[in-house]
Write a protein that holds these residues in place. Structure first.
Motif, PDB file in Angstrom:
ATOM      1  N   SER B  30       0.829  -1.207   0.000  1.00 31.30           N
ATOM      2  CA  SER B  30       0.000   0.000   0.000  1.00 31.30           C
ATOM      3  C   SER B  30       0.865   1.260   0.000  1.00 31.30           C
ATOM      4  N   PHE B  31       2.104   1.159   0.553  1.00 32.26           N
ATOM      5  CA  PHE B  31       2.980   2.334   0.573  1.00 32.26           C
ATOM      6  C   PHE B  31       3.422   2.702  -0.836  1.00 32.26           C
ATOM      7  N   ARG B  32       3.766   1.667  -1.638  1.00 30.95           N
ATOM      8  CA  ARG B  32       4.319   1.998  -2.955  1.00 30.95           C
ATOM      9  C   ARG B  32       3.246   2.188  -4.028  1.00 30.95           C
ATOM     10  N   SER B  33       1.969   2.166  -3.653  1.00 25.09           N
ATOM     11  CA  SER B  33       0.937   2.433  -4.661  1.00 25.09           C
ATOM     12  C   SER B  33       1.052   3.887  -5.114  1.00 25.09           C
ATOM     13  N   PRO B  34       0.820   4.144  -6.403  1.00 25.26           N
ATOM     14  CA  PRO B  34       1.029   5.497  -6.932  1.00 25.26           C
ATOM     15  C   PRO B  34       0.242   6.563  -6.161  1.00 25.26           C
ATOM     16  N   GLY B  35      -1.008   6.241  -5.794  1.00 25.37           N
ATOM     17  CA  GLY B  35      -1.823   7.223  -5.076  1.00 25.37           C
ATOM     18  C   GLY B  35      -1.189   7.605  -3.763  1.00 25.37           C
ATOM     19  N   ASN B  36      -0.639   6.626  -3.052  1.00 24.95           N
ATOM     20  CA  ASN B  36      -0.037   6.907  -1.755  1.00 24.95           C
ATOM     21  C   ASN B  36       1.267   7.684  -1.912  1.00 24.95           C
ATOM     22  N   LEU B  37       2.129   7.244  -2.857  1.00 25.60           N
ATOM     23  CA  LEU B  37       3.388   7.963  -3.058  1.00 25.60           C
ATOM     24  C   LEU B  37       3.108   9.414  -3.437  1.00 25.60           C
ATOM     25  N   ALA B  38       2.022   9.641  -4.194  1.00 25.21           N
ATOM     26  CA  ALA B  38       1.686  11.015  -4.571  1.00 25.21           C
ATOM     27  C   ALA B  38       1.374  11.863  -3.342  1.00 25.21           C
ATOM     28  N   VAL B  39       0.528  11.366  -2.418  1.00 20.56           N
ATOM     29  CA  VAL B  39       0.219  12.225  -1.245  1.00 20.56           C
ATOM     30  C   VAL B  39       1.419  12.371  -0.325  1.00 20.56           C
ATOM     31  N   VAL B  40       2.232  11.309  -0.218  1.00 24.44           N
ATOM     32  CA  VAL B  40       3.442  11.447   0.601  1.00 24.44           C
ATOM     33  C   VAL B  40       4.327  12.541   0.008  1.00 24.44           C
ATOM     34  N   GLY B  41       4.497  12.504  -1.314  1.00 24.28           N
ATOM     35  CA  GLY B  41       5.312  13.515  -1.986  1.00 24.28           C
ATOM     36  C   GLY B  41       4.725  14.909  -1.815  1.00 24.28           C
ATOM     37  N   GLN B  42       3.394  15.011  -1.871  1.00 25.94           N
ATOM     38  CA  GLN B  42       2.760  16.328  -1.725  1.00 25.94           C
ATOM     39  C   GLN B  42       2.950  16.870  -0.310  1.00 25.94           C
ATOM     40  N   ASP B  43       2.657  16.039   0.692  1.00 24.95           N
ATOM     41  CA  ASP B  43       2.819  16.490   2.080  1.00 24.95           C
ATOM     42  C   ASP B  43       4.280  16.869   2.345  1.00 24.95           C
ATOM     43  N   ALA B  44       5.208  15.996   1.903  1.00 24.76           N
ATOM     44  CA  ALA B  44       6.623  16.248   2.163  1.00 24.76           C
ATOM     45  C   ALA B  44       7.095  17.470   1.386  1.00 24.76           C
ATOM     46  N   GLY B  45       6.580  17.651   0.165  1.00 25.74           N
ATOM     47  CA  GLY B  45       6.963  18.821  -0.622  1.00 25.74           C
ATOM     48  C   GLY B  45       6.599  20.109   0.099  1.00 25.74           C
ATOM     49  N   MET B  46       5.375  20.164   0.613  1.00 27.12           N
ATOM     50  CA  MET B  46       4.918  21.394   1.286  1.00 27.12           C
ATOM     51  C   MET B  46       5.666  21.612   2.596  1.00 27.12           C
ATOM     52  N   PRO B 157       4.507  19.177  -6.151  1.00 28.41           N
ATOM     53  CA  PRO B 157       5.078  19.738  -4.912  1.00 28.41           C
ATOM     54  C   PRO B 157       6.458  19.161  -4.609  1.00 28.41           C
ATOM     55  N   MET B 158       6.628  17.844  -4.864  1.00 30.80           N
ATOM     56  CA  MET B 158       7.931  17.222  -4.594  1.00 30.80           C
ATOM     57  C   MET B 158       8.992  17.799  -5.519  1.00 30.80           C
ATOM     58  N   LEU B 159       8.616  17.989  -6.781  1.00 26.47           N
ATOM     59  CA  LEU B 159       9.558  18.559  -7.741  1.00 26.47           C
ATOM     60  C   LEU B 159       9.975  19.967  -7.298  1.00 26.47           C
TER      61      LEU B 159
END
Lengths: 330, 309
Positions: B30-46, B157-159
């Protein structure tokens, strides 16, 4: 550099002064006018702003003075100070939405002793001497209504995630209690544990909803107890392109949820119009001061059928979907 | 070699991040699912963008508690302008300008009469959010165009964080401003004596912090499709936690933007891992708190090891 700084300091000072003057400059009608005062939990919530509009409308309709007061922090001590002030100013009636149902009891007694009629609205203080409490449905019933609407949409089966704000919020916990009670009726529905508590933070609410759908991909519905959650879950479902596959019901302001209701990302909301609730409260209190008690089962124009039992006066809530959301401008 | 490793302040954080990420990628589908990686990247980006700005301020020996409030204020300006008909790129630039101004006000108050940064930014934490609450009437700005909302989605956001962190990392090492920044926090009187204009360095650090907070705010409002005065309420503590976990010395002079970025990733990834493992939210604070204590202990170990040399 110093010049720039002085300029900024000066503009800050001017802004502060303007705010202070604006807040002091409320008109003071003549002494003869009847005066009732609402004391809300805290200043600055959109919900509170909408209540205030209802109070202002009631003042116009009833031709009396209606004050709408709220402390800058959600602390019962600050509400007590406001009520003490109203006692000193000999208001005719006080209507409070207490931050603490027990701590407010003595000051309500003091006001009643001073001949001021005290009522509660929005939140109750059942152990106090308040004359009656006005609310829209009750907190448990709202939870039941949300759960029933969601269960109906998903045909009574599948995994449901309950979402709330803070674990300590009494009214949210009552919504959750209502949801649990209602979902228990449906054998096919299982509740995902643990429930999500997102601290009323939009960003957390959204990312937790996305993560919830990775953790349990077979979730078919979200039941949302706090107001930021329904739009945030709607946004999560939109970004995952799952509109129409997951039911989302909750309690939120139409203005925050309108676009998601229209796209179908959020199925519906259970709520009331805080302005209508507040205006109705002012009217009921004004009638009481005129010697007219509320009547159980009466049909009130623009409000619907009211119930009045054991000092609790309830007005009906409303189901909001994409079909009627545009009728609600708050 | 051993000395170089011991001097790498970011090392414990990097080790923790790599270990956590590997473990999650291997053991949690579930961690490596694209949807999850996207929100992790968004939260971490901000969070990371704010942590980068915070690092600049902390390197000077100061602190910026007002970042989350500056974020909400700027995001609301952006939302208000867009809903008033301004094209979103123009609204975004205005919002970043407001963040810059907010940060500059912090810097000006800190350098003028040398007021304590913690006090100044505590005041502006309350002022910025209070002003936003009053001026917006607590209303949400949520009728935002899809083109704008897209910048908060996917990997953008991650970018943004990767670009900003890289530019700042290179910039601090190579530019005069970067060297002056570190020197001001390391030993302010020595910096003054060697002719560094410390007040102007400080003002620029706070202005950059405000600007990066505003950028995070633009992304957050876009991701949520909503700019509101409550946005990121309380996030300043997560930001400071990220900076500390990333090995930046809280009293200034030592640490890197890279470390703070790693710190932000650690906080977000750990929370996500706890969520996916079904740990109730009330226990998250125990884990983040534990990591902060571990970071503080490793800092202590490093400084005693350095004294012994």
């Amino acid at each position: 550099m110093i010049h720039y700084f002085r300029l900024i300091a000066l503009s800050i000072a001017v802004m502060t002064m303007t705010l202070l003057i604006a807040s002091c400059a409320q008109e003071q009608p003549g002494d003869k006018t009847r005066r009732i005062a609402f004391v809300f939990k805290v200043d600055g919530l959109l919900y509170s702003e909408v209540c205030k509009q209802g109070a202002e409308q009631a003042a116009k309709d009833l031709g009396i003075r209606v004050d709408y007061l709220a402390p800058d922090k959600a602390e019962v001590g600050k509400q007590i100070a406001i009520i003490e002030q109203l006692i000193a100013e000999k208001a005719d009636a006080i209507i409070v939405s207490p931050n603490d149902a027990d701590a407010i009891v003595p000051v309500i007694a003091k006001a009643m002793d001073a001949g001021i009629k005290v009522f509660t609205w929005d939140s109750d203080a059942p152990k106090s001497q308040r004359i009656f409490y006005v609310a829209a449905a009750d907190d448990v019933q709202i939870g039941v209504d949300i759960a029933d609407a969601l269960a109906k949409q998903i045909n009574g089966k599948g995994k449901v995630q309950i979402v709330s704000g803070g674990r300590g919020a009494a009214n949210l916990n009552l919504h959750v209690t209502g949801m649990e009670k209602a979902f228990a009726k449906y054998r096919g529905i299982t509740l995902v544990k643990p429930y999500i508590y997102n601290d009323d933070d939009n960003q957390k609410a959204r990312s937790m909803a996305v993560a919830a759908l990775q953790k349990d991909p077979d979730i078919v519905g979200f039941a949302c107890a706090n107001s930021p959650s329904a739009p945030a879950v709607g946004e999560a479902i939109t970004s995952l392109k799952k509109i129409g596959k997951i039911g989302v019901w909750g309690l939120a302001l139409p203005s925050e949820t309108r676009s998601y209701l229209k796209s179908g990302a959020v199925s519906g909301l259970m709520l009331w119009d805080p302005a209508k609730l507040t205006a109705f409260t002012a009217r009921a209190v004004n009638d009481y001061l005129d010697g007219k008690q509320p009547t159980d089962g009466a049909e009130v124009e623009g409000v619907g059928k009211i119930t009045y039992k054991n000092g609790v006066l309830l007005i009906p809530g409303a189901t909001i979907t994409k079909n009627n959301v545009d009728q609600f401008d708050f | 070699m051993r000395r170089a490793l011991r001097d790498a302040r970011e090392l414990p954080a990097v080790v923790l991040l790599v270990a956590a990420a590997l473990w999650l990628l291997l053991s949690k589908p579930s961690f490596r699912s694209p949807g999850n990686l996207a929100v992790v990247g968004q939260d971490a980006g901000m969070l990371g963008l704010m942590a980068c700005g915070e690092t600049l301020v902390i390197l000077t020996g100061g602190i910026d508690l007002s970042v989350a409030s500056a974020l909400a204020m700027s995001a609301c300006l952006c939302g208000a302008l867009i809903m008033a008909g301004t094209p979103w790129p123009a609204a975004a630039i205005a919002a970043i300008g407001l963040g810059l101004l907010a940060g500059w006000v912090n810097g000006a108050l800190v350098t003028w009469r040398r007021l304590p940064p913690i006090l100044v930014t505590l005041a502006t934490l309350l002022l910025f959010r209070g002003i936003t609450n009053i001026l917006t009437g607590a209303a949400p700005y949520n009728l935002l165009p899809e083109a704008y909302k897209a910048i908060g989605r996917g990997g953008w956001p991650m970018l943004a964080l990767v670009v900003v962190a890289s530019v700042l990392s290179i910039g601090i090492g190579r530019s005069r401003f970067g060297r002056h920044l570190v020197a001001s926090g390391g030993n302010e009187s020595a910096a003054r004596l060697s002719g560094i204009g410390v007040p102007s360095v400080l003002r620029r650090a706070y202005a950059l912090s405000g600007m990066l907070a505003a950028s995070a705010g633009l992304l957050m409002a876009a991701a949520n499709g909503n700019a509101q005065w409550t946005l990121a309420d309380g996030w300043e503590l997560d930001v400071i936690a990220a900076v500390v976990i990333g090995g930046v010395r809280l009293t200034g002079g030592q640490g890197s933007v890279f470390g703070a970025t790693v710190g932000a990733l650690i906080i977000v990834i750990l929370r996500n891992a706890l969520f996916l493992s079904g740990v109730p939210t009330e226990q998250y604070g125990l884990v983040t708190g534990g990591v902060i204590v571990a970071a503080a202990l490793s800092e202590r170990w490093r400084s005693t090891a350095a004294d012994r040399r």
